[in-house]
Motif scaffolding. Structure first.
Motif, PDB file in Angstrom:
ATOM      1  N   THR A  29       7.055  -2.854   1.177  1.00  0.00           N
ATOM      2  CA  THR A  29       6.580  -2.031   0.054  1.00  0.00           C
ATOM      3  C   THR A  29       5.084  -2.217  -0.160  1.00  0.00           C
ATOM      4  O   THR A  29       4.480  -3.209   0.269  1.00  0.00           O
ATOM      5  N   TYR A  30       4.523  -1.193  -0.862  1.00  0.00           N
ATOM      6  CA  TYR A  30       3.135  -1.281  -1.308  1.00  0.00           C
ATOM      7  C   TYR A  30       3.083  -0.719  -2.730  1.00  0.00           C
ATOM      8  O   TYR A  30       3.629   0.364  -2.996  1.00  0.00           O
ATOM      9  N   THR A  31       2.458  -1.438  -3.642  1.00  0.00           N
ATOM     10  CA  THR A  31       2.401  -1.053  -5.056  1.00  0.00           C
ATOM     11  C   THR A  31       0.957  -0.831  -5.469  1.00  0.00           C
ATOM     12  O   THR A  31       0.072  -1.652  -5.144  1.00  0.00           O
ATOM     13  N   THR A  84       5.051   2.809  -6.259  1.00  0.00           N
ATOM     14  CA  THR A  84       5.508   1.903  -5.184  1.00  0.00           C
ATOM     15  C   THR A  84       6.031   2.735  -4.028  1.00  0.00           C
ATOM     16  O   THR A  84       6.923   3.573  -4.206  1.00  0.00           O
ATOM     17  N   TYR A 116       8.902   6.891  -2.185  1.00  0.00           N
ATOM     18  CA  TYR A 116       8.075   6.363  -3.272  1.00  0.00           C
ATOM     19  C   TYR A 116       8.799   6.564  -4.597  1.00  0.00           C
ATOM     20  O   TYR A 116       9.694   7.392  -4.740  1.00  0.00           O
ATOM     21  N   ALA A 137       0.791   5.956  -1.174  1.00  0.00           N
ATOM     22  CA  ALA A 137       0.688   5.550  -2.580  1.00  0.00           C
ATOM     23  C   ALA A 137      -0.573   6.103  -3.229  1.00  0.00           C
ATOM     24  O   ALA A 137      -0.545   6.600  -4.374  1.00  0.00           O
TER      25      ALA A 137
END
Length: 458
Positions: free
Chosen positions: A129-131, A142, A92, A57
């Motif tokens: 997930t990672y935002t 994301t 992503y 990200a």
């Protein structure tokens, strides 16, 4: 002798208990260690993959910002083409503040990455997930990864730990079994030494090589054997000495009585003298039986080497015939000629055979034969006569017990036979009526050592 240490498998043996216990304990420890390692590994895998999501990200953010600034049409969704054929594990998507997709990886459509996720890590039913946001929240990146990918990685790593365990468990069990068997070998020898006691052998048990935990037990066993040997020797010595001391005065009294009978020819008192003579003869026979019983209950019942039994049996029968003139009633059968042999002491065998044959002649039908059969592993003596009730049969091996007979006797014959069999470890079988018959009595002695076959002495 019963197995006092319980090392057979009727009960769980100490070797089996230790072997199974150690093997199962070692396996349980390995499984527990593998479980803990799996949990630690899962935590480490989650940490590594979360770090990868975060790194992707943060790397995509400046690239996405530069890509968006150079666009001519800011409403179109740009798919980043793959560099080459590969499997995409982290996907992503780049969105604006209103949630419109501006840029995404080639495999992002299949993941259906949700919108309006809070900054940071999140977990859905299928995704991790990672935002991350930039430019005051106008660009939202994301990254996402399928959960089954992580689970598959952890599963493969755990299986890599389990398969060596499966291969090593049989090796570990064999190693534990061998170690336990080797360690308990002195204990097994000690058990065998105890089991050997009783067949005329009351010598101390060897304690060399025993573990420190068992050495006191061996010392206690030796002390018990010593007390038992002393008690038996005292009892045997008293019986033998008493019987021996009685022989001389009985013989003298019998000689005087017989002389008196000769002098009282035609005198009414002769009948009384003859009654005294009969009583003294019974007393002489009783003293002889007591001496035989003392020998039967003592040591010396086992010979150093196996001896032939047929010559001894023939000598016994010849001696009985000279005394009772009963050759026409005796039927002797010896299987194998002179071959039958045993490590039973010849004198003890002679006492045993003599008592059996005398009992059969005395208590059997005088008009019918008595048979004696000797085989490699068995001596049988039988006669025709009254049937002994089952409740009385086992009691006949006790001293001074008699069956349904009016014949003269002290009731010591079968007690002497039983004592010899018990001391030499032989089997003794009593049957009445005869097998397949309606009357009679038969005694069988198994000349091969057989523990537990002799009725216990009360």
């Amino acid at each position: 002798m019963k197995r006092g240490l319980g090392l057979g498998f009727g009960r769980a043996s100490l070797r089996r208990r230790l072997g199974l216990g150690l093997a199962l304990g070692l396996t349980a420890l390995w499984l527990a260690a593998t479980t803990v390692a799996g949990l630690v590994l899962r935590s480490e895998v989650d940490e590594v993959f979360d770090s990868a999501l975060q790194e992707v990200a943060q790397r995509v953010l400046p690239l996405a910002y530069a890509e968006i600034l150079t666009r001519e049409d800011d409403r179109s969704i740009h798919h980043m083409p793959p560099v080459g054929p590969h499997r995409e594990y982290i996907s992503y998507v780049v969105r604006d503040a209103q949630g419109r997709e501006l840029l995404q990886s080639s495999d992002a459509d299949s993941l259906h990455i949700p919108k309006d996720l809070a900054v940071g890590f999140a977990t859905t039913d299928q995704l991790r997930t990672y935002t991350e946001t930039a430019v005051q929240g106008t660009i939202v990146v994301t990254t996402a990864e399928r959960l089954f990918h992580r689970q598959g990685a952890v599963r493969k790593a755990v299986m890599a730990l389990v398969w060596p365990l499966i291969a090593l468990v049989p090796i570990a069990i064999l190693g534990v079994w061998f170690a336990v068997r080797t360690s308990l070998r002195p204990l097994v020898s000690f058990r065998a030494a105890i089991e050997a006691r009783g067949r005329g052998n009351l010598s101390p048990v060897e304690t060399e090589g025993l573990p420190a935990e068992i050495a006191p037990v061996a010392a206690s066993v030796d002390a018990l054997i010593g007390r038992l040997r002393g008690a038996l020797e005292a009892e045997r010595g008293f019986t033998a000495n008493s019987a021996h001391e009685l022989r001389t005065p009985i013989a003298a009294a019998l000689a005087q009585t017989q002389r008196l009978i000769a002098e009282l020819a035609g005198d009414p008192r002769r009948d009384r003298a003859q009654a005294i003579e009969a009583a003294l003869k019974r007393l002489a026979r009783l003293s002889e039986k007591l001496m035989q019983l003392a020998k039967a209950e003592g040591g010396g019942l086992i010979a150093a080497h196996p001896q032939p039994l047929a010559p001894v049996l023939r000598l016994v029968i010849d001696e009985i015939d000279r005394q009772l003139e009963c050759a026409d009633r005796l039927e002797l059968a010896i299987e194998g000629g002179e071959a039958p042999s045993s490590d039973l002491d010849p004198d003890a065998f002679a006492i045993l055979a003599r008592n059996l044959i005398e009992n059969a002649l005395k208590h059997g039908d005088p008009e019918r034969p008595v048979w004696v059969r000797l085989a490699d592993d068995r001596l049988e003596v039988g006669n025709h006569g009254p049937v002994v009730p089952p409740e009385r049969l086992a009691a006949l091996t006790r001293p001074f017990e008699r069956g349904p007979t009016t014949a003269d006797g002290a009731g010591l014959g079968l007690a002497i036979v039983s004592a010899i069999c018990r001391g030499a470890g032989l089997g003794l079988d009593l049957a009445s009526p005869l097998p397949g018959g309606a009357d009679g009595f038969q005694v069988g002695v198994r000349l091969t050592p057989h523990a537990g076959a002799i009725p216990p002495r009360a």
